[in-house]
Write an enzyme that holds these catalytic residues in place. Structure first.
Site, PDB file in Angstrom:
ATOM      1  N   ASP A   1      -0.274  -1.046  -0.629  1.00 12.74           N
ATOM      2  CA  ASP A   1      -0.616  -0.461   0.436  1.00 12.74           C
ATOM      3  C   ASP A   1       0.876   0.141   0.732  1.00 12.74           C
ATOM      4  O   ASP A   1       1.559   0.196   2.029  1.00 12.74           O
ATOM      5  CB  ASP A   1      -0.915  -1.410   1.705  1.00 12.74           C
ATOM      6  CG  ASP A   1      -0.137  -2.464   2.089  1.00 12.74           C
ATOM      7  OD1 ASP A   1       0.100  -3.159   3.045  1.00 12.74           O
ATOM      8  OD2 ASP A   1       0.967  -2.882   1.088  1.00 12.74           O
TER       9      ASP A   1
ATOM     10  N   ASP B   1       6.754  -2.308  -0.763  1.00 12.61           N
ATOM     11  CA  ASP B   1       6.097  -1.991  -1.710  1.00 12.61           C
ATOM     12  C   ASP B   1       6.769  -0.994  -2.813  1.00 12.61           C
ATOM     13  O   ASP B   1       6.784  -1.075  -3.879  1.00 12.61           O
ATOM     14  CB  ASP B   1       4.792  -1.365  -1.418  1.00 12.61           C
ATOM     15  CG  ASP B   1       4.017  -1.970  -0.358  1.00 12.61           C
ATOM     16  OD1 ASP B   1       4.415  -2.100   0.634  1.00 12.61           O
ATOM     17  OD2 ASP B   1       2.700  -2.487  -0.688  1.00 12.61           O
TER      18      ASP B   1
HETATM   19  O1  RIB Z   1       3.627  -9.503   5.124  1.00 14.00           O
HETATM   20  C1  RIB Z   1       4.443  -8.947   4.190  1.00 14.00           C
HETATM   21  C2  RIB Z   1       3.563  -7.677   3.566  1.00 14.00           C
HETATM   22  O2  RIB Z   1       2.922  -7.061   4.521  1.00 14.00           O
HETATM   23  C3  RIB Z   1       4.238  -6.894   2.336  1.00 14.00           C
HETATM   24  O3  RIB Z   1       3.346  -6.664   1.563  1.00 14.00           O
HETATM   25  C4  RIB Z   1       4.421  -5.818   3.175  1.00 14.00           C
HETATM   26  O4  RIB Z   1       4.444  -4.552   2.402  1.00 14.00           O
HETATM   27  C5  RIB Z   1       3.258  -5.615   4.105  1.00 14.00           C
HETATM   28  O5  RIB Z   1       2.130  -5.150   3.436  1.00 14.00           O
HETATM   29 CA    CA Z   2       2.564  -4.429   0.885  1.00 12.63          CA
END
Ligand code: RIB
Ligand code: CA
Length: 302
Positions: free
Chosen positions: A9, A14
């Site tokens: 996402d 990421d």
């Molecule tokens: O809680 C952390 C996660 O939530 C990570 O993947 C961050 O990118 C968010 O998506």
């Molecule tokens: Ca993420």
């Protein structure tokens, strides 16, 4: 070469995880599939396209699910910024995503190369759950499945009970974690212990001084401000890069076998309740090498 699918996402952490994967000499990233979570699907896709271009790669990107299986999408723009990359954009990637849907691409890659494809899911598990529901035969054909999600043995980050990825789509997490597939879970508890960057770590990253290191630092600034206000600390937890570092080199990671019961609604929505058991198909990371995380991160940004 390891054949990899990254399901993401795409937001500030990421993007760094994607860079680590694309710079890993042992990884052949066959596809990046996007899912709504931190930001909506279109933005997650633009951010993934931009990050791939920044790495001078042409990895194919496939749009997946625009929202959770049953719930309304709730993003984390309050943390990652309106554009998902710390409001350092706008970013206009030159390339477009592929026409094929991300869920179908996950299925076709696994079926065409059984027991060879490794998946890392660093967003809500909506795409993976949809792939399992659409063709359950792939569950036993995946070489490995790494998931960043859950609170593990700690507390949540979106509520006190839940971690964001599992909170956004608890139904998808329930399907994937109870599918019978062996799943390696890197949860929020290990992120806070091993996957954080403090002032000294950022000073080290500043010295690298490349387009990748500058981008990776810049997009964290909004999150650093959030931590400063909320915790009065110069620090940030990079969950997805920690999960990626574990996938790249798992030799020092310790896992505990367990079963996970997901809470699907109510105040504890998204909570992963852990029951340790030798027979459990879920392998919960309990110890991850911080040195491996920091070194892999630094080596990815040169
Ligand atoms: O809680 C952390 C996660 O939530 C990570 O993947 C961050 O990118 C968010 O998506
Ligand atoms: Ca993420």
């Amino acid at each position: 070469m390891r054949k990899i699918i990254i399901d993401t996402d795409t937001a500030t952490d990421d993007a760094v995880a994607i860079i680590m994967a694309l710079k890993c000499s042992d990884f052949d990233v066959k596809a990046i599939t996007t899912v709504a979570g931190n930001v909506d699907l279109d933005l997650a896709t633009i951010n993934a396209l931009y990050t791939v271009e920044l790495c001078d790669k042409n990895t194919s990107i496939y749009k997946g699910s625009s929202g959770p299986l049953k719930r309304r999408l709730e993003t984390s723009k309050f943390f990652h910024g309106r554009d998902g990359l710390g409001d350092t954009g706008p970013y206009q990637p030159k390339r477009k995503e592929e026409k094929e849907n991300g869920v179908d691409k996950i299925i076709s890659l696994i079926n065409s190369d059984p027991n060879e494809i490794e998946i890392i899911a660093i967003g809500p598990l909506t795409n993976i759950a949809r792939a399992f529901m659409k063709d359950s035969s792939i569950i036993n054909k995946i070489k490995s499945l790494y998931v960043m999600g859950g609170i593990g043995e700690g507390k949540g980050n979106i509520t006190e009970h839940a971690e964001f990825n599992f909170w956004v789509d608890p139904d998808a997490a329930d399907i994937v974690l109870n599918s019978g597939a062996e799943v390696k879970v890197i949860a929020w508890d290990t992120t806070q212990l091993y996957g954080y960057l403090d002032k000294n770590n950022f000073d080290d990253l500043e010295k690298i001084n490349t387009s990748l290191s500058r981008f990776s630092i810049d997009i964290q600034q909004r999150g650093l401000e959030y931590y400063k206000v909320k915790y009065n600390e110069h620090k940030i937890d990079l969950a997805d890069p920690l999960a990626m570092a574990a996938m790249i080199d798992d030799s020092e990671t310790e896992y505990k076998s367990c079963n996970i019961k997901m809470i699907l609604s109510g105040e504890e929505r998204g909570k992963d309740i852990i029951s340790f058991s030798e027979e459990g198909k879920v392998k919960l990371a309990s110890k991850i090498s911080r040195n491996n995380f920091l070194n892999t991160l630094k080596n990815s940004l040169v």
